[in-house]
Design a protein around this motif. Structure first.
Motif, PDB file in Angstrom:
ATOM      1  N   MET A   1       0.828  -1.213   0.000  1.00 14.61           N
ATOM      2  CA  MET A   1       0.000   0.000   0.000  1.00 14.61           C
ATOM      3  C   MET A   1       0.858   1.256   0.000  1.00 14.61           C
ATOM      4  O   MET A   1       0.471   2.276  -0.547  1.00 14.61           O
ATOM      5  CB  MET A   1      -0.937   0.000   1.211  1.00 14.61           C
ATOM      6  CG  MET A   1      -2.049  -1.016   1.083  1.00 14.61           C
ATOM      7  SD  MET A   1      -3.107  -1.148   2.546  1.00 14.61           S
ATOM      8  CE  MET A   1      -3.558   0.529   2.852  1.00 14.61           C
ATOM      9  N   ALA A   2       2.041   1.184   0.586  1.00 14.81           N
ATOM     10  CA  ALA A   2       2.918   2.347   0.626  1.00 14.81           C
ATOM     11  C   ALA A   2       3.354   2.759  -0.774  1.00 14.81           C
ATOM     12  O   ALA A   2       3.551   3.947  -1.037  1.00 14.81           O
ATOM     13  CB  ALA A   2       4.132   2.065   1.499  1.00 14.81           C
TER      14      ALA A   2
ATOM     15  N   VAL B   1       0.564   8.529  -5.138  1.00 16.35           N
ATOM     16  CA  VAL B   1      -0.455   9.569  -4.926  1.00 16.35           C
ATOM     17  C   VAL B   1       0.190  10.825  -4.349  1.00 16.35           C
ATOM     18  O   VAL B   1      -0.082  11.946  -4.798  1.00 16.35           O
ATOM     19  CB  VAL B   1      -1.591   9.049  -4.018  1.00 16.35           C
ATOM     20  CG1 VAL B   1      -2.523  10.173  -3.613  1.00 16.35           C
ATOM     21  CG2 VAL B   1      -2.361   7.943  -4.721  1.00 16.35           C
ATOM     22  N   THR B   2       1.076  10.655  -3.380  1.00 12.73           N
ATOM     23  CA  THR B   2       1.758  11.802  -2.772  1.00 12.73           C
ATOM     24  C   THR B   2       2.613  12.528  -3.803  1.00 12.73           C
ATOM     25  O   THR B   2       2.598  13.759  -3.871  1.00 12.73           O
ATOM     26  CB  THR B   2       2.625  11.345  -1.588  1.00 12.73           C
ATOM     27  OG1 THR B   2       1.797  10.698  -0.628  1.00 12.73           O
ATOM     28  CG2 THR B   2       3.332  12.519  -0.946  1.00 12.73           C
TER      29      THR B   2
ATOM     30  N   HIS C   1       1.540   2.573  -3.488  1.00 11.30           N
ATOM     31  CA  HIS C   1       0.421   3.351  -4.026  1.00 11.30           C
ATOM     32  C   HIS C   1       0.358   4.721  -3.361  1.00 11.30           C
ATOM     33  O   HIS C   1       0.120   5.729  -4.023  1.00 11.30           O
ATOM     34  CB  HIS C   1      -0.908   2.614  -3.823  1.00 11.30           C
ATOM     35  CG  HIS C   1      -1.025   1.378  -4.660  1.00 11.30           C
ATOM     36  ND1 HIS C   1      -1.237   1.416  -6.010  1.00 11.30           N
ATOM     37  CD2 HIS C   1      -0.953   0.066  -4.327  1.00 11.30           C
ATOM     38  CE1 HIS C   1      -1.293   0.191  -6.483  1.00 11.30           C
ATOM     39  NE2 HIS C   1      -1.125  -0.657  -5.483  1.00 11.30           N
ATOM     40  N   GLY C   2       0.577   4.756  -2.079  1.00  8.70           N
ATOM     41  CA  GLY C   2       0.564   6.020  -1.347  1.00  8.70           C
ATOM     42  C   GLY C   2       1.650   6.964  -1.829  1.00  8.70           C
ATOM     43  O   GLY C   2       1.441   8.168  -1.953  1.00  8.70           O
ATOM     44  N   THR C   3       2.814   6.408  -2.119  1.00  8.01           N
ATOM     45  CA  THR C   3       3.919   7.219  -2.628  1.00  8.01           C
ATOM     46  C   THR C   3       3.555   7.832  -3.975  1.00  8.01           C
ATOM     47  O   THR C   3       3.813   9.013  -4.222  1.00  8.01           O
ATOM     48  CB  THR C   3       5.198   6.368  -2.757  1.00  8.01           C
ATOM     49  OG1 THR C   3       5.551   5.878  -1.468  1.00  8.01           O
ATOM     50  CG2 THR C   3       6.345   7.173  -3.336  1.00  8.01           C
TER      51      THR C   3
END
Length: 163
Positions: A47-48, A54-55, A50-52
């Motif tokens: 998930m990180a 998006v960020t 994907h989070g990266t």
């Protein structure tokens, strides 16, 4: 005191340089589906990752928006030069000191008027925004850093105790 021709020319070239940099070619970003597609196809996705993505995308959009707004200010200053009103405070009609224009060549107001305007905007801000700004000031205050007596720590302690 009005700007000299030499000062005006220096600021004009400074604004043109800023305009060139801000309107220069920007790196095109891939679509979000292309970026995420590679991650979505794998088994070991985290998930990180994907989070990266998006960020990173949000950061790129923010930087582009800031550049766009700054380019508008630079273009406005260049237009004022053409009209002969460059270096004059839009609020008071007073000359903007050269030192301010050297630091911020697209300045529309004197330092004092700019500060007054920002104070007025802050006073008109919703209470939660004012509280947020106070907390940020509190966290960045060297006297309260590492102390549990700051307003921010008190709020966090209250929230923790209520849970």
């Amino acid at each position: 005191m009005a700007l000299t021709n030499e000062q005006t020319q220096h600021l004009y070239h400074k604004l043109l340089d800023m305009q060139k940099v801000l309107s220069g070619e920007k790196k095109e970003t891939e679509s979000m589906t292309e970026e995420v597609g590679e991650l979505s196809n794998g088994v070991d996705n985290h998930m990180a990752d994907h989070g990266t993505l998006v960020t990173d995308r949000m950061t790129d959009q923010t930087v582009r928006e800031i550049d766009r707004e700054l380019l508008e200010e630079v273009n406005h200053a260049l237009q004022k030069m053409k009209e002969g009103t460059y270096g004059v405070c839009e609020k008071t009609g007073q000359d903007i000191p050269y030192e301010r224009l050297e630091a911020v060549p697209y300045a529309r107001m004197t330092v004092e008027e700019q500060a007054d305007m920002e104070d007025d905007l802050e006073a008109d801000a919703p209470s939660y925004e004012r509280a947020f700004h106070e907390q940020v000031k509190d966290l960045s205050n060297k006297e309260t850093i590492d102390q549990k007596s700051s307003q921010t720590y008190e709020i966090l302690d209250r929230e923790q105790d209520s849970k």
